[in-house]
Motif scaffolding. Sequence first.
Motif, PDB file in Angstrom:
ATOM      1  N   GLN A 164      -3.636 -21.486 -32.846  1.00  0.00           N
ATOM      2  CA  GLN A 164      -3.877 -21.500 -34.288  1.00  0.00           C
ATOM      3  C   GLN A 164      -5.284 -21.959 -34.635  1.00  0.00           C
ATOM      4  OE1 GLN A 164      -0.888 -23.757 -36.393  1.00  0.00           O
ATOM      5  NE2 GLN A 164       0.480 -22.008 -36.531  1.00  0.00           N
ATOM      6  N   SER A 165      -5.725 -23.042 -34.027  1.00  0.00           N
ATOM      7  CA  SER A 165      -7.026 -23.616 -34.388  1.00  0.00           C
ATOM      8  C   SER A 165      -8.171 -22.668 -34.041  1.00  0.00           C
ATOM      9  CB  SER A 165      -7.228 -24.965 -33.687  1.00  0.00           C
ATOM     10  OG  SER A 165      -7.146 -24.819 -32.277  1.00  0.00           O
ATOM     11  N   VAL A 166      -8.081 -22.012 -32.884  1.00  0.00           N
ATOM     12  CA  VAL A 166      -9.142 -21.090 -32.449  1.00  0.00           C
ATOM     13  C   VAL A 166      -9.234 -19.887 -33.380  1.00  0.00           C
ATOM     14  CG1 VAL A 166      -9.838 -19.488 -30.623  1.00  0.00           C
ATOM     15  CG2 VAL A 166      -9.062 -21.791 -30.025  1.00  0.00           C
ATOM     16  N   VAL A 167      -8.086 -19.262 -33.668  1.00  0.00           N
ATOM     17  CA  VAL A 167      -8.071 -18.057 -34.504  1.00  0.00           C
ATOM     18  C   VAL A 167      -8.434 -18.393 -35.949  1.00  0.00           C
ATOM     19  CG1 VAL A 167      -6.621 -16.194 -35.400  1.00  0.00           C
ATOM     20  CG2 VAL A 167      -6.437 -16.887 -33.002  1.00  0.00           C
ATOM     21  N   ALA A 168      -7.903 -19.507 -36.472  1.00  0.00           N
ATOM     22  CA  ALA A 168      -8.220 -19.908 -37.850  1.00  0.00           C
ATOM     23  C   ALA A 168      -9.726 -20.124 -38.015  1.00  0.00           C
ATOM     24  CB  ALA A 168      -7.456 -21.178 -38.212  1.00  0.00           C
ATOM     25  N   ILE A 208     -12.089 -18.205 -40.685  1.00  0.00           N
ATOM     26  CA  ILE A 208     -12.804 -18.970 -41.711  1.00  0.00           C
ATOM     27  C   ILE A 208     -14.283 -18.579 -41.734  1.00  0.00           C
ATOM     28  CG2 ILE A 208     -13.578 -21.298 -42.357  1.00  0.00           C
ATOM     29  CD1 ILE A 208     -10.799 -22.288 -41.367  1.00  0.00           C
ATOM     30  N   GLU A 209     -14.848 -18.321 -40.563  1.00  0.00           N
ATOM     31  CA  GLU A 209     -16.239 -17.871 -40.501  1.00  0.00           C
ATOM     32  C   GLU A 209     -16.399 -16.514 -41.185  1.00  0.00           C
ATOM     33  OE1 GLU A 209     -17.398 -17.866 -36.411  1.00  0.00           O
ATOM     34  OE2 GLU A 209     -17.371 -20.056 -36.226  1.00  0.00           O
ATOM     35  N   ALA A 266      -1.531 -20.759 -39.639  1.00  0.00           N
ATOM     36  CA  ALA A 266      -2.704 -21.286 -38.938  1.00  0.00           C
ATOM     37  C   ALA A 266      -3.775 -21.734 -39.929  1.00  0.00           C
ATOM     38  CB  ALA A 266      -3.271 -20.231 -37.994  1.00  0.00           C
ATOM     39  N   LEU A 267      -4.004 -20.943 -40.969  1.00  0.00           N
ATOM     40  CA  LEU A 267      -5.006 -21.294 -41.979  1.00  0.00           C
ATOM     41  C   LEU A 267      -4.595 -22.550 -42.736  1.00  0.00           C
ATOM     42  CD1 LEU A 267      -5.764 -17.722 -43.377  1.00  0.00           C
ATOM     43  CD2 LEU A 267      -7.293 -19.126 -41.970  1.00  0.00           C
ATOM     44  N   ASN A 268      -3.322 -22.622 -43.149  1.00  0.00           N
ATOM     45  CA  ASN A 268      -2.846 -23.808 -43.876  1.00  0.00           C
ATOM     46  C   ASN A 268      -2.909 -25.074 -43.024  1.00  0.00           C
ATOM     47  OD1 ASN A 268      -2.186 -22.834 -46.503  1.00  0.00           O
ATOM     48  ND2 ASN A 268      -0.415 -21.775 -45.655  1.00  0.00           N
ATOM     49  N   ASN A 269      -2.804 -24.910 -41.721  1.00  0.00           N
ATOM     50  CA  ASN A 269      -2.900 -26.058 -40.816  1.00  0.00           C
ATOM     51  C   ASN A 269      -4.342 -26.415 -40.485  1.00  0.00           C
ATOM     52  OD1 ASN A 269      -0.103 -26.347 -40.657  1.00  0.00           O
ATOM     53  ND2 ASN A 269       0.077 -25.028 -38.860  1.00  0.00           N
ATOM     54  N   ASN A 270      -5.291 -25.624 -41.014  1.00  0.00           N
ATOM     55  CA  ASN A 270      -6.699 -25.873 -40.688  1.00  0.00           C
ATOM     56  C   ASN A 270      -7.579 -25.873 -41.942  1.00  0.00           C
ATOM     57  OD1 ASN A 270      -7.275 -25.812 -37.516  1.00  0.00           O
ATOM     58  ND2 ASN A 270      -5.543 -24.443 -37.961  1.00  0.00           N
TER      59      ASN A 270
END
Length: 451
Positions: A429-433, A437-438, A53-57
């Motif tokens: 993925q986008s929501v959790v990433a 990140i925050e 998820a992180l690598n995709n965001n």
Amino acid sequence: MYVHNDFFALKWGFLCKMLYLCMHNRNAMRVLIVNTSERTGGAAVAANRLKDALNNNGVKAKMLVRDKTTDDITVVGIGGGWRSHLFFLWERWCVFWHLRFNKKHLFEIDIANIGHDITSLPEFKEADVIHLHWINQGMLSLRGIRKILDSGKPVVWTMHDIWPATSFCHVTLDCRNYERQCGQCRYLCGKSSIKDYSAKIWRRKQRILQGQIIHFVACSRWLAGAARRSGLLERQRVESIPNAIDTKIYHPKNREQARQRLQLPQDKRLILFVAQRVTNTNKGIQYLIDACSKLVADYPEMAESTGMLLLGGHAEELEDRFPLPVYPLGYVNEESRIVDVYSAADVFVMPSLSENLPNTIMEAMACGIPCVGFRVGGIPEMIVHQKTGYVAEYKNADDLAKGIRWALDADPEQICSNATRKVAQEYSQSVVAKEYIEVYNEAMALKNYKL
């Protein structure tokens, strides 16, 4: 001439975009996710999914593990070979000794008295943030954790169970001692006291955390609440962020086709139970057996019209214990086949006696399947009662049976819509990433402020 200029304009725009992406990637935040295993266990699955998820965001994430099993280039094995095995055996021996050579709780506590030093690894040195997950059974020692904290790098620690907030147990068994100070531990086979071994490990953890700031993250609001009450973490911040799931992999599929691929009957309604080891008593299999017996007693036709799917190790050992036809699927680790299993089922049942935020419920919901589970841990946060499934009263086989019947009779299209919408809004993925990140940015800013 116009077309010629437009072509070069497009080409120049493409080059500028590629240059921007290269620069952006070069300056991207680097996160090192640390977990004992790459694939085995719920924490490993969750950590792997977060890495993706992180690598995709926009984040450059790598995973550092002791047990590497794939050729994924974003996962780094710690190496060590026989040393890793020796670390594991030595810790188990020490636990065994403190349990007075009683095997009953041998794998229910971890003392972290030995482990690897990861601070000299290039992956550690290049990381902006160190993100710990499940690091037990010889992966990291308490001394190794202190060395990570002393490195000056910001540390985020995702809690997949209560271990970081207790002396050495992963499940508290309703014990509240950890809210003050561990001692008189029931795991120590009746040999506990105020100054027992759990109190000694507690003091070690206290010294390690003293003067340090760790950003703790619990996978469920339930676990976050329990962790905040810990005497160990009273000066630490604990947040709640759920695990992530890739909805491009886990999504509704055609039930008839899924059953055809798995060679399952088309004329039965199928109840699904999933566990790494289905005979694990903590997974509540006896409550499911009792619930099925009640259903057949109340609705005799279910003995012929309904079947039981068992996914996990030792599934064949339970074939004779259900009053329904049983279809043991064994242990499966191929994701496409796992999605087929969920898609083939009419209802997924998780009667676990203790859970954080189970990946299996998330997977079933992403596939549009109604879920039934007890009101325990993070399960009520996932299942919206009589919207995406049924939340049964804890350890109540009759209510579990009622929930299974409700799910079998519910509108499958409405359940599918409710479940997939909840997954997209909370677990994608986008929501959790974005939430992680925050946390990373806050951890880095706080660390820089202290420096």
